[in-house]
Each structure stands twice: as C-alpha cells, then as structure tokens.
Design an enzyme around this catalytic site. Structure first.
Site, PDB file in Angstrom:
ATOM      1  N   GLU A 102       0.903  -1.192  -0.038  1.00 24.55           N
ATOM      2  CA  GLU A 102      -0.079  -0.036  -0.008  1.00 24.55           C
ATOM      3  C   GLU A 102       0.814   1.276  -0.200  1.00 24.55           C
ATOM      4  O   GLU A 102       2.152   1.309   0.651  1.00 24.55           O
ATOM      5  CB  GLU A 102      -0.779  -0.160   1.469  1.00 24.55           C
ATOM      6  CG  GLU A 102      -2.245  -0.300   0.973  1.00 24.55           C
ATOM      7  CD  GLU A 102      -3.099   0.732   0.263  1.00 24.55           C
ATOM      8  OE1 GLU A 102      -2.700   1.480  -0.530  1.00 24.55           O
ATOM      9  OE2 GLU A 102      -4.355   0.693   0.542  1.00 24.55           O
ATOM     10  N   ASP A 103       0.328   2.239  -0.402  1.00 28.19           N
ATOM     11  CA  ASP A 103       1.293   3.388  -0.583  1.00 28.19           C
ATOM     12  C   ASP A 103       0.975   4.205   0.727  1.00 28.19           C
ATOM     13  O   ASP A 103       2.068   4.395   1.372  1.00 28.19           O
ATOM     14  CB  ASP A 103       0.644   4.638  -1.635  1.00 28.19           C
ATOM     15  CG  ASP A 103      -1.002   4.860  -1.533  1.00 28.19           C
ATOM     16  OD1 ASP A 103      -1.704   4.063  -0.620  1.00 28.19           O
ATOM     17  OD2 ASP A 103      -1.767   5.247  -2.738  1.00 28.19           O
ATOM     18  N   ASP A 106      -3.927   5.435   6.438  1.00 26.83           N
ATOM     19  CA  ASP A 106      -4.659   6.989   6.987  1.00 26.83           C
ATOM     20  C   ASP A 106      -5.742   6.333   7.893  1.00 26.83           C
ATOM     21  O   ASP A 106      -5.048   5.884   8.920  1.00 26.83           O
ATOM     22  CB  ASP A 106      -5.278   7.537   5.861  1.00 26.83           C
ATOM     23  CG  ASP A 106      -5.602   8.858   6.130  1.00 26.83           C
ATOM     24  OD1 ASP A 106      -5.024   9.523   7.214  1.00 26.83           O
ATOM     25  OD2 ASP A 106      -6.571   9.551   5.736  1.00 26.83           O
ATOM     26  N   PHE A 155      -1.885  16.166   4.309  1.00 26.62           N
ATOM     27  CA  PHE A 155      -2.218  15.368   2.971  1.00 26.62           C
ATOM     28  C   PHE A 155      -0.844  15.598   2.028  1.00 26.62           C
ATOM     29  O   PHE A 155      -0.584  16.648   1.893  1.00 26.62           O
ATOM     30  CB  PHE A 155      -3.389  16.347   2.322  1.00 26.62           C
ATOM     31  CG  PHE A 155      -3.897  15.449   1.202  1.00 26.62           C
ATOM     32  CD1 PHE A 155      -4.827  14.281   1.383  1.00 26.62           C
ATOM     33  CD2 PHE A 155      -3.431  15.634  -0.169  1.00 26.62           C
ATOM     34  CE1 PHE A 155      -5.195  13.692   0.358  1.00 26.62           C
ATOM     35  CE2 PHE A 155      -3.963  15.026  -1.325  1.00 26.62           C
ATOM     36  CZ  PHE A 155      -4.781  13.916  -0.956  1.00 26.62           C
ATOM     37  N   ARG A 168       1.964  12.026  -9.069  1.00 33.98           N
ATOM     38  CA  ARG A 168       2.371  10.888  -8.633  1.00 33.98           C
ATOM     39  C   ARG A 168       3.768  10.776  -9.023  1.00 33.98           C
ATOM     40  O   ARG A 168       4.465   9.905  -8.573  1.00 33.98           O
ATOM     41  CB  ARG A 168       1.504   9.827  -9.578  1.00 33.98           C
ATOM     42  CG  ARG A 168       0.109   9.780  -9.150  1.00 33.98           C
ATOM     43  CD  ARG A 168      -0.378   8.521  -9.842  1.00 33.98           C
ATOM     44  NE  ARG A 168      -1.938   8.566  -9.836  1.00 33.98           N
ATOM     45  CZ  ARG A 168      -2.867   8.391  -8.669  1.00 33.98           C
ATOM     46  NH1 ARG A 168      -2.248   7.837  -7.748  1.00 33.98           N
ATOM     47  NH2 ARG A 168      -3.938   8.147  -9.082  1.00 33.98           N
TER      48      ARG A 168
HETATM   49  P1  5GP Z   1      -7.659   4.936   4.508  1.00 33.92           P
HETATM   50  O1  5GP Z   1      -8.816   3.851   4.113  1.00 33.92           O
HETATM   51  O2  5GP Z   1      -6.391   4.276   5.401  1.00 33.92           O
HETATM   52  O3  5GP Z   1      -8.237   6.213   5.316  1.00 33.92           O
HETATM   53  O4  5GP Z   1      -7.358   5.466   3.248  1.00 33.92           O
HETATM   54  C1  5GP Z   1      -6.329   5.071   2.479  1.00 33.92           C
HETATM   55  C2  5GP Z   1      -6.263   5.742   1.113  1.00 33.92           C
HETATM   56  O5  5GP Z   1      -6.588   7.059   1.087  1.00 33.92           O
HETATM   57  C3  5GP Z   1      -4.812   5.729   0.504  1.00 33.92           C
HETATM   58  O6  5GP Z   1      -4.805   4.506  -0.104  1.00 33.92           O
HETATM   59  C4  5GP Z   1      -4.834   6.913  -0.395  1.00 33.92           C
HETATM   60  O7  5GP Z   1      -5.396   6.426  -1.583  1.00 33.92           O
HETATM   61  C5  5GP Z   1      -5.712   7.820   0.158  1.00 33.92           C
HETATM   62  N1  5GP Z   1      -4.986   8.920   1.098  1.00 33.92           N
HETATM   63  C6  5GP Z   1      -4.964   8.865   2.404  1.00 33.92           C
HETATM   64  N2  5GP Z   1      -4.069   9.872   2.848  1.00 33.92           N
HETATM   65  C7  5GP Z   1      -3.565  10.450   1.631  1.00 33.92           C
HETATM   66  C8  5GP Z   1      -2.808  11.549   1.596  1.00 33.92           C
HETATM   67  O8  5GP Z   1      -1.990  12.170   2.382  1.00 33.92           O
HETATM   68  N3  5GP Z   1      -2.409  11.739   0.247  1.00 33.92           N
HETATM   69  C9  5GP Z   1      -2.933  11.185  -0.762  1.00 33.92           C
HETATM   70  N4  5GP Z   1      -2.717  11.493  -1.983  1.00 33.92           N
HETATM   71  N5  5GP Z   1      -3.696  10.097  -0.722  1.00 33.92           N
HETATM   72  C10 5GP Z   1      -4.022   9.674   0.762  1.00 33.92           C
END
Ligand code: 5GP
Length: 178
Positions: A102-103, A106, A155, A168
């Site tokens: 995963e990138d 959050d 963010f 990206r």
């Molecule tokens: P979660 O379900 O953990 O809240 O969200 C995960 C997804 O939210 C990540 O895979 C990504 O696509 C997006 N995301 C969460 N934080 C960031 C951020 O700081 N920057 C970007 N570009 N995407 C984020």
C-alpha cells in the site's frame, strides 16, 4: 502567487534519497523474512504501483505480482470503510504467502476491508507493507508488518500519491498546500 483553489507542493517530508534507502531496506528485510519461500505481492492501484515496482527490485526471492483496484465511498479526504472492488486479482491466492503493498495507511479502513476480503480466500500468510502511515489518523487497529515512514497528519503527494491524479511522478513525498 496561487489562485484560489489551486494547490502547490509544500514541505518535503521524505526526500527521494530517503525513499530509495528505505525501500532497499524493506526489500532486504522481506527477502530475509520469506527466505526459502515464494511471495505474491498485491499492489493496490494506482498509488502503490511506484513503491511496489521499486520494492520488487530489492527482493531476491521468487516473487510474483498482482493488482487490485478499489474505490472507497466517502469524501476526497476521508474514506468511509465501505469499499467497492473495481478490479479484482487475476489469480487465486489460496495457500500463497501474500503481502499487500500500500502507498499509505490513513484511517486504516481501506486496508481493514482488504485484509478481511483477501483473508477469506485462505492465503497461507497475509501481511502488509505500507510506504507511509499516519498514526494520528488511525481508526482501526491493523497489523502492518512493514512500514516505510510514519508521517504527521498532513495531506501528502508524490511517489505514487496524487491530488486529482497529479503529482504521482514526484520522486519524494511532500505536503500539498491548498
Ligand atoms: P484509509 O482507508 O486508510 O483512510 O485511506 C487510504 C487511502 O486514502 C490511501 O490508499 C490513499 O489513496 C488515500 N490517502 C490517505 N491519505 C492520503 C494523503 O495524505 N495523500 C494522498 N494523496 N492520498 C491519501
């Protein structure tokens, strides 16, 4: 000067050199941990592609890749945990050693869904490797075996992470100023 609604790249949280060094370390650690086995990396499109392709080059055990695309219902910045699969895996994962790449984690809700979904397909092992994590934002407790960097609640874009599909391609991770 920025027009209202425009965004700009702000503070660099992880430099290109730091990213590359940590990705190499993670690849070496994964190779040691899974020595003697073969590994299936599952990338979550699109953000993880950049991390995954660099990480793979530091893994020296037999390794395969597959991809999933998911959409999370919710606002642009808050995922709801209700996830829709846009593209599923090409192949079954039963009895495989699976590592989700995963990138960023959050709230953790997207990953929680993926862990449950993939877990129900009976892999031999199922672990997570995330480049970034925002501990302050976590809503669910998740075992993330490999983490690149912990970052504050900002963010960020770059190294795969986008804002409206842009940025990206940046080789570093930076805060998006809005
Ligand atoms: P979660 O379900 O953990 O809240 O969200 C995960 C997804 O939210 C990540 O895979 C990504 O696509 C997006 N995301 C969460 N934080 C960031 C951020 O700081 N920057 C970007 N570009 N995407 C984020």
């Amino acid at each position: 000067m920025r027009a209202p609604g425009e965004s700009a790249i702000g503070e660099v949280l992880v430099s290109a050199e730091e990213v590359q060094r940590r990705v190499a370390e993670l690849g070496e650690q994964i190779s040691r941990d899974y020595a003697g086995r073969s590994l299936l990396l599952i990338g979550v499109l699109k953000g993880a592609v950049f991390f995954l392709s660099d990480l793979m080059r530091f893994i020296d055990i037999p390794v395969e890749v597959d991809f999933m695309a998911v959409a999370s219902y919710g606002s642009a910045t808050d995922s709801s945990g209700v996830v829709r699969i846009l593209k599923d895996l090409d192949a079954a994962i039963e009895d495989r050693d699976v590592l989700i790449v995963e990138d960023i984690v959050d709230s953790g809700l997207t990953l929680q869904y993926l862990m449950r979904n993939l877990g129900s397909r009976n892999p031999r092992t199922l672990e997570v490797c995330a480049l970034l994590t925002k501990p302050e934002r976590r809503k669910v407790d998740l075992p993330t075996r490999y983490v690149g960097f912990e970052i504050p609640n900002r963010f960020v874009v770059g190294y795969g992470l986008d804002y409206a599909e842009r940025h990206r391609n940046l080789p570093f991770v930076a805060v998006l100023e809005r």
